[in-house]
Design an enzyme around this catalytic site. Structure first.
Site: not given
Ligand code: B16
Ligand code: MG
Length: 213
Positions: A9, A11, A46, A49, A116, A118, A170
């Site tokens: 993962d 973030d 996790g 959006r 994410s 991003n 996480d």
């Molecule tokens: P984005 P992961 C997740 O990343 C984050 O934990 C979560 O807080 C966020 O809303 C989600 O990505 C979407 O992110 O807005 O950048 O597309 O933990 O799955 O790597």
């Molecule tokens: Mg995460």
């Protein structure tokens, strides 16, 4: 044992921008007159959006038109992106760089399974994109965590079965996704995962790859 790939993962495992997500969502929620606490944010870890915004709207018992929904998503992402402009290799969480190098040297495949959208840009900023044999992110899945799609796609692209891959997560939604897909799920840096994950470490500095080789 006999694992052949590590699926990470992003973030909360490789880098921590949850505070940035939280502040961006808090600003977005305040535009709607919805109060949003750090505790509320725990449920969004996790979560992608679109589902995160739906969760916040439900908290405030609010319904918005599609156009406003899209504008709020855009606003949140712009806030988030401007807050991570300085992200760099120094922001890698403890143990990540050493584990990536060790895994590469030992011939493990390395994959990303993140919600994410991003993620590709973040991997570039962290200067670790080249370590990943496959990167599945929020742009490449139709069913978000806790659905196992993101990790199953990663394993498939590597030509491996889930039983040959370790997943590092996480978030509760991520552990559920990994276990639903038949992966060995390792919880990292979130004590709520103790008992839920197959194994747990406070930090990747405590993780020993030899145990799983
Ligand atoms: P984005 P992961 C997740 O990343 C984050 O934990 C979560 O807080 C966020 O809303 C989600 O990505 C979407 O992110 O807005 O950048 O597309 O933990 O799955 O790597
Ligand atoms: Mg995460």
């Amino acid at each position: 044992m006999g694992y052949r790939a590590l699926l990470f993962d992003l973030d909360g495992v490789i880098v921590s921008t949850e505070k940035n997500h939280f502040h961006a969502w808090k600003k977005t929620a305040s535009q709607l007159g919805i109060s949003f606490s750090e505790k509320d944010n725990e449920a969004l870890k996790g979560v992608n959006r679109v589902d995160s915004l739906k969760h916040i709207l439900a908290l405030g018992k609010r319904i918005v038109l599609d156009e406003e929904f899209e504008a709020l998503l855009h606003f949140k992402n712009e806030e988030y992106l401007s807050s991570i402009e300085d992200l760099c290799i120094k922001d890698l969480l403890p143990g990540v760089f050493d584990l990536l190098n060790l895994a590469k040297n030992k011939g493990f495949n390395i994959g990303l399974g993140s919600s994410s959208k991003n993620a590709p840009m973040i991997l570039e900023r962290l200067e670790i994109a080249a370590y990943f044999d496959v990167a599945i992110d929020g742009n490449g899945v139709t069913r978000p965590k806790p659905d196992p799609e993101v990790f199953l796609n990663g394993a498939k692209r590597l030509g491996l079965s889930p039983s040959e891959c370790l997943v590092f997560e996480d978030a509760q939604s991520g552990i559920q996704a990994a276990k639903a897909g038949g992966f060995f799920a390792i919880g990292v840096g979130n004590p709520w995962l103790i008992g839920l994950a197959d194994d747990y470490y406070n930090s990747l500095t405590e993780f020993s790859l030899e145990r799983y080789a």
